[in-house]
Design an enzyme around this catalytic site. Structure first.
Site, PDB file in Angstrom:
ATOM      1  N   CYS A  69      17.496  -1.325  -0.211  1.00  0.00           N
ATOM      2  CA  CYS A  69      16.933  -0.206   0.554  1.00  0.00           C
ATOM      3  C   CYS A  69      17.128  -0.449   2.049  1.00  0.00           C
ATOM      4  CB  CYS A  69      15.452  -0.053   0.243  1.00  0.00           C
ATOM      5  SG  CYS A  69      15.094   0.107  -1.538  1.00  0.00           S
ATOM      6  N   CYS A  72      14.243  -1.342   4.647  1.00  0.00           N
ATOM      7  CA  CYS A  72      13.253  -2.364   4.321  1.00  0.00           C
ATOM      8  C   CYS A  72      13.606  -3.738   4.881  1.00  0.00           C
ATOM      9  CB  CYS A  72      13.089  -2.452   2.812  1.00  0.00           C
ATOM     10  SG  CYS A  72      11.729  -3.531   2.321  1.00  0.00           S
ATOM     11  N   CYS A 109      -4.588  -1.940  -1.526  1.00  0.00           N
ATOM     12  CA  CYS A 109      -3.263  -1.662  -2.069  1.00  0.00           C
ATOM     13  C   CYS A 109      -2.524  -2.979  -2.250  1.00  0.00           C
ATOM     14  CB  CYS A 109      -2.493  -0.742  -1.127  1.00  0.00           C
ATOM     15  SG  CYS A 109      -3.353   0.818  -0.814  1.00  0.00           S
ATOM     16  N   CYS A 142      -5.053   0.021  -5.814  1.00  0.00           N
ATOM     17  CA  CYS A 142      -3.764   0.666  -6.074  1.00  0.00           C
ATOM     18  C   CYS A 142      -2.701  -0.412  -6.164  1.00  0.00           C
ATOM     19  CB  CYS A 142      -3.437   1.635  -4.938  1.00  0.00           C
ATOM     20  SG  CYS A 142      -1.830   2.450  -5.117  1.00  0.00           S
ATOM     21  N   CYS A 202       0.420   8.029  -6.382  1.00  0.00           N
ATOM     22  CA  CYS A 202       0.556   8.022  -4.930  1.00  0.00           C
ATOM     23  C   CYS A 202       2.048   7.964  -4.624  1.00  0.00           C
ATOM     24  CB  CYS A 202      -0.171   6.796  -4.383  1.00  0.00           C
ATOM     25  SG  CYS A 202       0.051   6.501  -2.625  1.00  0.00           S
ATOM     26  N   ARG A 272      -1.869  10.394   3.994  1.00  0.00           N
ATOM     27  CA  ARG A 272      -2.153   9.136   4.667  1.00  0.00           C
ATOM     28  C   ARG A 272      -1.136   8.854   5.760  1.00  0.00           C
ATOM     29  NH1 ARG A 272      -2.101   5.611   0.558  1.00  0.00           N
ATOM     30  NH2 ARG A 272      -4.175   6.389   0.124  1.00  0.00           N
TER      31      ARG A 272
END
Length: 443
Positions: A69, A72, A109, A142, A202, A272
């Protein structure tokens, strides 16, 4: 402005704007920005009042990811000087989570780098979830572990997970230019697996990766169709040592327009403000609280956020309040649907269950390069807040360019540079404290 009046009316009824209307929000001028913020703010207050939910990230395993990615810092081949460590033990993760809970976070999270968890990984995360819940009564957890295989979401749910995060990040059309080691469809499937297991889904996006206005609208409409409970909006943190290190395309005004567009498309969903807010919104972060109803407290996965106390002061100074653990985050109709019941029928909530009613309204959902995860709520029954008039009579890891947009679906990049035209890399601070270190966390 007729556009904003229309969008407010639709948002209060949970009706989906047209794509043309969403694009028009991104194309508004800086002179119109406060009107846009005031309008989206009316919709935000209808469904969430002045509450701000705090979420806290714990990076269970940092770096060394086999995926490519581009956004990232933990990607395959990344030269970013981030922390690298293998799995935290359950007691270590629970200790890290406790710092966020003490700071006011109602959701923790748990994030781990990698393509997706092995069954052994799911076992260790399950033990971590149990440890956190044993120490923190009523806390939401989460998980964000990458692509799931059959049965893993059910096991996480059985262990006590409340939600699962997996972001779409960008439009399906441009996804292959950002990542090649998995597909957009893989991400959609993982969100659907989480939903099927009864986890609150989410899913969100990263703005600032060079995409067009059309790409931004496409991914937000795709999220609306997917109907997660939470939508984190990340703004690309251009880490040195990653392919997108030179993508300094965002201004605070551009970020606010993106957040307003998301709120209009996803009116009753937890939106968020996630990774990159300090880098790109900077001193205009308080204005974003009129658009979002949820933020991350303190640091992100591999980058540092502003001081946790500064976050709390910002919320109070802007006239908002931290959402308590005993308060349901989502409006009643969504919370009831998540719990398996039918939403309360009242004048503001439409006629259907959850977010799907006769008018065609849907939901929306979050995670990406700068951090992002988590949704919904689950305690008590709170009615949507009453609408309050504020402002004018029409009220408001990365997007594409900034500026006012061209109205053709393309954005006009305006790089964040200093007087000599050099990108402001000093705005990015690699995390050196908290999880995986011997230093106290920022919470």
């Amino acid at each position: 402005m007729d556009l904003l009046n229309t969008l407010v009316d639709k948002g209060l009824r949970r009706e989906l704007p047209t794509r043309e209307e969403a694009l028009a929000v991104l194309a508004t001028s800086d002179d119109e920005l406060l009107d846009v913020v005031a309008a989206a703010g009316k919709v935000r207050r209808q469904w969430f009042g002045r509450r701000v939910k705090l979420n806290y990230l714990v990076n269970l395993k940092s770096g060394l990811c086999p995926e490519d990615c581009s956004y990232c810092s933990q990607r395959l081949g990344s030269k970013a000087g981030i922390l690298k460590y293998t799995w935290l033990k359950p007691d270590e993760a629970s200790k890290a989570a406790a710092a966020g809970v003490a700071g006011g976070a109602k959701r923790v999270c748990l994030v781990a780098s990698g393509r997706g968890p092995t069954d052994r990984d799911v076992d260790r995360v399950s033990k971590t979830i149990e440890a956190i819940k044993d120490e923190n009564e009523g806390i939401e957890v989460c998980a964000c572990l990458g692509l799931l295989t059959d049965g893993q979401a059910d096991r996480l749910r059985s262990a006590g997970a409340d939600a699962y995060n997996h972001n779409l990040n960008t439009s399906e059309e441009t996804y292959g230019a950002i990542t090649t080691t998995h597909t957009y469809a893989d991400r959609v499937e993982t969100v659907q697996q989480a939903q099927a297991a009864g986890l609150s889904a989410c899913s969100g996006l990263i703005a600032g990766m060079g995409e067009s206005d059309k790409d931004l609208v496409d991914v937000v409409f795709a999220l609306r169709d997917l109907d997660p409970d939470s939508v984190p909006v990340n703004f690309l943190i251009p880490f040195e040592g990653t392919p997108l290190a030179k993508e300094w395309n965002l201004t605070p005004q551009r970020c606010l327009r993106i957040l307003a567009m998301v709120r209009f498309v996803c009116p009753d969903v937890e939106v968020r403000l996630a990774g990159g807010r300090e880098v790109h919104l900077r001193s205009m972060q308080p204005l974003a609280l009129h658009l979002v109803n949820s933020i991350f407290l303190g640091d992100y996965l591999t980058s540092e956020g502003q001081a946790g106390q500064t976050d709390l002061d910002m919320i109070a100074d802007a006239g908002f309040e931290v959402e308590g653990a005993g308060t349901t985050t989502l409006p009643r109709h969504r919370a009831d649907a998540l719990a398996g019941g039918c939403g309360t029928q009242d004048a503001t909530a439409g006629t259907g269950c959850g977010s799907h009613e006769a008018s065609g309204a849907g939901g929306c959902g979050s995670h990406g390069g700068g951090g992002g995860c988590g949704p919904c709520g689950g305690h008590g029954q709170q009615e949507p807040a009453a609408v309050a008039d504020v402002g004018t009579d029409t009220d408001t890891g990365s997007g594409s360019g900034s500026g006012s947009g061209s109205g053709s679906g393309e954005s006009v990049p305006v790089a964040r540079t200093d007087a000599n035209g050099v990108a402001r890399t000093d705005l990015v601070a690699v995390r050196r404290r908290g999880a995986g270190t011997d230093l106290a966390p920022n919470a």
